[in-house]
Scaffold this motif. Structure first.
Motif, short mmCIF file in Angstrom:
data_model
loop_
_atom_site.label_atom_id
_atom_site.label_comp_id
_atom_site.label_asym_id
_atom_site.label_seq_id
_atom_site.Cartn_x
_atom_site.Cartn_y
_atom_site.Cartn_z
N GLN A 113 0.82 -1.21 0.00
CA GLN A 113 0.00 0.00 0.00
C GLN A 113 0.86 1.26 0.00
N ASP A 114 2.12 1.10 0.33
CA ASP A 114 3.00 2.27 0.41
C ASP A 114 3.60 2.66 -0.94
N GLY A 115 3.69 1.71 -1.86
CA GLY A 115 4.33 2.01 -3.13
C GLY A 115 4.37 0.77 -4.00
N ALA A 116 5.27 0.75 -4.94
CA ALA A 116 5.38 -0.39 -5.86
C ALA A 116 6.75 -0.40 -6.50
N TRP A 117 7.13 -1.55 -7.03
CA TRP A 117 8.36 -1.66 -7.81
C TRP A 117 8.10 -1.14 -9.21
N HIS A 118 8.96 -0.29 -9.68
CA HIS A 118 8.78 0.32 -11.00
C HIS A 118 10.01 0.08 -11.88
N ILE A 134 9.27 2.64 -5.52
CA ILE A 134 8.85 4.04 -5.51
C ILE A 134 7.66 4.18 -4.59
N GLN A 135 7.80 5.05 -3.61
CA GLN A 135 6.68 5.28 -2.70
C GLN A 135 5.59 6.08 -3.40
N ASN A 136 4.37 5.84 -2.99
CA ASN A 136 3.24 6.56 -3.58
C ASN A 136 3.44 8.07 -3.46
N GLY A 137 3.15 8.76 -4.54
CA GLY A 137 3.23 10.23 -4.53
C GLY A 137 4.63 10.77 -4.68
#
Lengths: 303, 186
Positions: A113-118, A134-137
């Motif tokens: 919920q905090d981010g995703a691998w990009h 990468i953290q959300n936002g």
């Protein structure tokens, strides 16, 4: 076998075939690159038109170009697949990526919920071909996009032409006499410098635009490039040449459409911008409407 | 027409290593001598390309080898790529490789590259590669992936001329841009 293949390659290296071909890479008038569809894997060639940023108001603009840099190195201004530049990571952050579909776990202290691998598209030189968490936002918008927004907010215009002989039905200049050209009543938005900013989220960009040069198309097949505003003509100058920006017509304009030379001025804007960890330059042109200038010949009577 | 077969196999890999001096830190690639009509089993001399055109062409060959390996392996060896590419090409190959991986497709076989005459434009050099993909197979879930298409959705010709731009950075020619000449033929 090795020797034969090597020989073939060497001959190829030393140059073979191919007649001269017009080059989009040389001319910058559109080029085609292959992109792999991330859904199907199919290669799709995409062709782009030239123009870069182009004009800001769509009136009289004639293309443009952009350069961007990061840590003193020139880098592409935009990344693939709409990826956005991240000054934090020094790469263009692309789509969520889970190489091999292995279901990579978040790093310690993070949840899905905090981010995703990009995907991180690295400007040269690259280092590691691994996804980046990468953290959300954390990534909001490409600074180049913000620079373009800042330029658009400047509402830049072509210059207002100052010229002697003046334009008008009762105004006629003479062959061989000096023509003076200048920027009439220059303002921030016709000659610069002008600064504007644009921001979104945590990314802010500041851009400063100035006219670097003006190309005067005199309508007689010649162009005159002037780097300053030019010098406004005054009666006390008489028949002197302009000290900064001038021309002399060699022929009458009677054989021109409407009996006049059509004069235009194209201002070349250079915009320096910085923000989001990047800096760059965007260049484009703005051209005035044509101004008719009539040129005649003096007749001398002798007895 | 002379061809350069690019493959993962030993011969082509040896060729790539020979052409690029790969594995070392030399800024200039090396090229094998052209063998005589009575070829010896192993070439013995490795003269360095002399002209900018020869150096640029050698770098393009090296780049194509790196690119083709990356597409087949669906991963990028930046140590190799950094030596041969920059600019948009550097990003484009990353898009291609990541998209192959994301699509779950697999690319096998070999491209055949035939280089045209380098054109020195001062600040950069242009070279057209006639790329033949007849020997390349791409599958997804065991089925062939449709042929490459142009902006109009129609398959692009094969072989396809692709023009490359090489720029000189820190004494080394690097491939920086590419342009598919979709309306041209080899």
């Amino acid at each position: 076998m090795l020797a034969r293949v090597v020989a073939a390659a060497v001959v190829a290296l030393l140059g073979l075939l191919v007649a001269p071909v017009p080059s989009a890479l040389a001319d910058g008038d559109g080029q085609c690159t292959q992109q792999v569809d991330p859904e199907t894997g199919q290669v799709k060639w995409v062709c782009e038109d030239d123009g870069g940023t182009g004009g800001t108001d769509g009136t009289g603009s004639t293309g443009g170009s952009s350069t961007c840099s990061y840590s003193g190195r020139e880098i592409p201004c935009t990344g693939p697949e709409g990826s956005a530049w991240s000054s934090t990571y020094g790469c263009y952050v692309g789509a969520v990526w889970d190489p091999g579909g292995a279901g990579a776990q978040p790093p310690p202290g993070q949840t899905n919920q905090d981010g995703a691998w990009h995907i991180c598209y690295w400007p040269p030189p690259g280092s590691s071909w691994d996804p980046v968490w990468i953290q959300n936002g954390e990534v909001t918008i490409d600074p180049v996009v913000l620079a373009q927004r800042a330029i658009a907010s400047m509402d830049l215009d072509p210059i207002q032409i100052g010229i002697v002989p003046e334009s008008g039905p009762n105004r006629v200049g003479l062959v061989g006499l000096p023509v003076w050209m200048w920027v009439d009543s220059p303002t921030d938005d016709t000659f610069g410098p002008i600064t504007a900013s644009a921001s979104e989220g945590s990314v802010s960009v500041s851009a400063t635009a100035s006219v670097a040069s003006i190309v005067w198309d005199m309508g007689d097949g010649t162009t005159v490039t002037c780097t300053g505003e030019g010098t406004p003509y005054a009666d006390h100058y008489g028949k002197q040449d302009s000290p900064t920006c001038g021309h002399r017509y060699e022929k009458m304009s009677t054989d021109q459409p409407d009996g006049a030379y059509q004069v235009t001025a194209t201002s070349h804007w250079v915009v320096e911008w910085t923000g989001g960890g990047q800096s760059g330059t965007i260049e484009f042109d703005l051209t005035t409407d044509a101004l008719p200038i009539r040129i005649g010949e003096a007749q001398v009577l002798t007895q | 027409m002379r061809k350069h077969h690019s493959a993962l196999g030993g011969v082509a890999l040896a060729l790539a290593l020979t052409l690029t001096g790969c594995g070392g830190d030399d800024t200039e690639p090396k090229v094998q001598d052209t063998p005589s009509q009575s070829p010896s089993p192993t070439p013995t001399s490795t003269p360095t390309p002399k002209t900018p055109e020869e150096k640029a062409a050698a770098q393009l060959v090296a780049y194509l080898d790196v690119r083709d390996d990356a597409l087949r392996a669906a991963t990028i060896d930046f140590k190799r790529l950094n030596k041969v590419a920059t600019g948009q090409v550097f990003l484009n190959i990353q898009q291609n490789v990541s998209a192959i991986e994301r699509s779950g497709s697999k690319l096998t076989g070999e491209y055949v590259h035939t280089l045209g005459e380098p054109r020195d434009r001062g600040a950069y050099i242009l070279i057209i590669d006639c790329e033949d993909r007849s020997g390349v197979e791409q599958t997804k879930d065991g089925k062939p992936v449709p042929e490459p298409v142009g902006p109009d959705g129609k398959p692009v010709p094969n072989p396809l001329p692709i023009e490359y731009k090489l720029v000189k950075e820190k004494g080394r020619w690097l491939v920086s841009d590419q342009n598919g000449l979709l309306e041209e033929s080899c």
